[in-house]
Design a protein around this motif. Structure first.
Motif, short mmCIF file in Angstrom:
data_model
loop_
_atom_site.label_atom_id
_atom_site.label_comp_id
_atom_site.label_asym_id
_atom_site.label_seq_id
_atom_site.Cartn_x
_atom_site.Cartn_y
_atom_site.Cartn_z
N ARG A 2 8.95 -7.26 14.27
CA ARG A 2 7.75 -7.25 13.43
C ARG A 2 6.56 -7.60 14.32
O ARG A 2 6.22 -8.76 14.51
N GLU A 17 3.30 -6.92 5.96
CA GLU A 17 4.75 -6.88 5.78
C GLU A 17 5.10 -6.26 4.43
O GLU A 17 6.13 -5.62 4.26
N GLY A 53 7.57 -2.42 12.40
CA GLY A 53 6.84 -3.07 11.32
C GLY A 53 5.38 -2.64 11.23
O GLY A 53 4.64 -3.11 10.36
N SER A 79 0.18 -9.17 9.02
CA SER A 79 0.74 -9.45 10.34
C SER A 79 -0.34 -9.82 11.34
O SER A 79 -0.13 -9.75 12.56
#
Length: 207
Positions: A3, A69, A89, A202
């Motif tokens: 991610r 996310e 991600g 993120s």
């Protein structure tokens, strides 16, 4: 799982906008299109302080797609043009699939991180700049920050990281507890944009 994401140290950001320029150059962005903007906190205009003399403050925050996310944009795209890359991600945009409905723009709670090409993209100079692997910009599609996906695919960092003279930007994998970004949000106080929206950005801002 990976991610990828970014941490921005707002105490070190000096509002130089090198990150914005690096992004525009790397991605050959059309006229008047900016995927990364640096805003002045508190002031009515750019580079204007908040408060009354002598108790003024001058702070900045850089805004781009938050690569959530739990991205609201992905849920509303009727053709799958906006999607979350399962390997990184990163929230991506497929220009060839985009039908220009702009549902993603309406669903995104972060104002101004997306742009729409109403006409054939125009440029300040007659030759393309930046990375040769950047997809061609098209008419009637939505665009946004890609975290410089073409660079990530080669194992490099986003272009905005390289020109930050204040070294205020950090890049890495949040699923790796030993990455620099993971350590920073464990050890430092941070904020996220509009956490109440439940999108789980993120991008983290150290305070």
């Amino acid at each position: 799982m990976t991610r990828y994401g970014m941490v921005v140290d707002t105490a070190r950001c000096i509002g130089c906008m090198n990150c914005s320029v690096a992004c525009k150059q790397e991605n050959n962005l059309p006229k008047d299109v900016w995927w990364n903007r640096v805003l002045t906190i508190g002031g009515e205009d750019i580079d204007t302080p908040d408060g009354d003399f002598p108790n003024n403050t001058l702070d900045f925050i850089s805004i781009n797609c938050q690569h959530c996310e739990n991205p609201a944009c992905v849920k509303v795209c009727p053709v799958g043009a906006t999607y979350k890359d399962p390997e990184t991600g990163i929230v991506r945009q497929d220009y060839d699939k985009c039908i220009g409905c702009r549902m993603c723009m309406a669903a995104c709670p972060y104002t101004g991180v997306r742009s729409f090409n109403w006409e054939e993209p125009k440029y300040h100079i007659d030759i393309a700049t930046g990375d040769a692997d950047v997809p061609k910009h098209q008419k009637h599609v939505v665009e946004k920050c890609t975290f410089c996906y073409q660079r990530i695919a080669r194992g490099e960092e986003p272009a905005c990281m390289e020109l930050c003279i204040g070294r205020a930007r950090f890049w890495g994998d949040f699923d790796d507890p030993n990455s620099e970004v993971s350590k920073l949000i464990r050890e430092r106080e941070y904020q996220q944009l509009l956490p109440e929206q439940g999108t789980k950005p993120s991008v983290y801002y150290l305070v």
